[in-house]
Design a protein around this motif. Sequence first.
Motif: not given
Length: 166
Positions: A26-48
Motif C-alpha cells: 500500500l505504501a508503494a502504491l500510494n507513492k506511485i499515486k503521489a508521484a502522479g504516475m499510473k499503477s497497474s497491479v497484478m494479483i495471482l488467483n489461487g496463490l493461497g
Amino acid sequence: MYIGCESGDDEVLAKVKKGETYDSSLAALNKIKAAGMKSSVMILNGLGGPILSEQHALNSAKLMNAAQPDYLSTLVVSFPFGEERVAAEYNGDFRQLTQPELFNEIKLLLEHLQLDKTIFRSDHASNYLVLKGVLGKDKEALLQKVELAIHHPEQIPLRQEWQRGL
C-alpha cells in the motif's frame, strides 16, 4: 508502473516469501499515486491454495480498495518449476485450485472490490475465464459472467488447458 502485488494477505505473502506485506504494498502504491504516475497491479488467483483462498481474496480486495489502482489484472498462479517449495511453506497442505475453486475465488475478490474507475483485466493466457471491464461500472456484468462459469460452464467459452500457453 507495473506492480506484482500477488496478494494483499500477509500470511500468503510470507508463505511465498514475497518480501512484501499489505502495508509495504500500500505504501508503494500510494507513492506511485503521489508521484502522479499510473499503477497497474497484478494479483495471482489461487496463490493461497484452498486453505488461504478466502483470506487471499478478501485481503487482496481490501488492498485494492485502499490503493484504487488505475489498472488491475488477475492471473492464475502456476509453478513451471514445480510447487514443492511453496507446498513446503504450507506444511504439505498446498495444492493448486481447481477451475471451480478459482472461479469462486475471483467471485469473492470481485464482490469485495470497491473501485471507482479501475480498468480490470483477467485475460492473461493463464486464465480459464476471460474477464474485461471497468470497476465499478462493469462489476455486476463481470460477476454474472463468473456465476455462469461456476454454475453453467458449458454455456460460456472457457480456455482449455492446451490454450492456456503455460
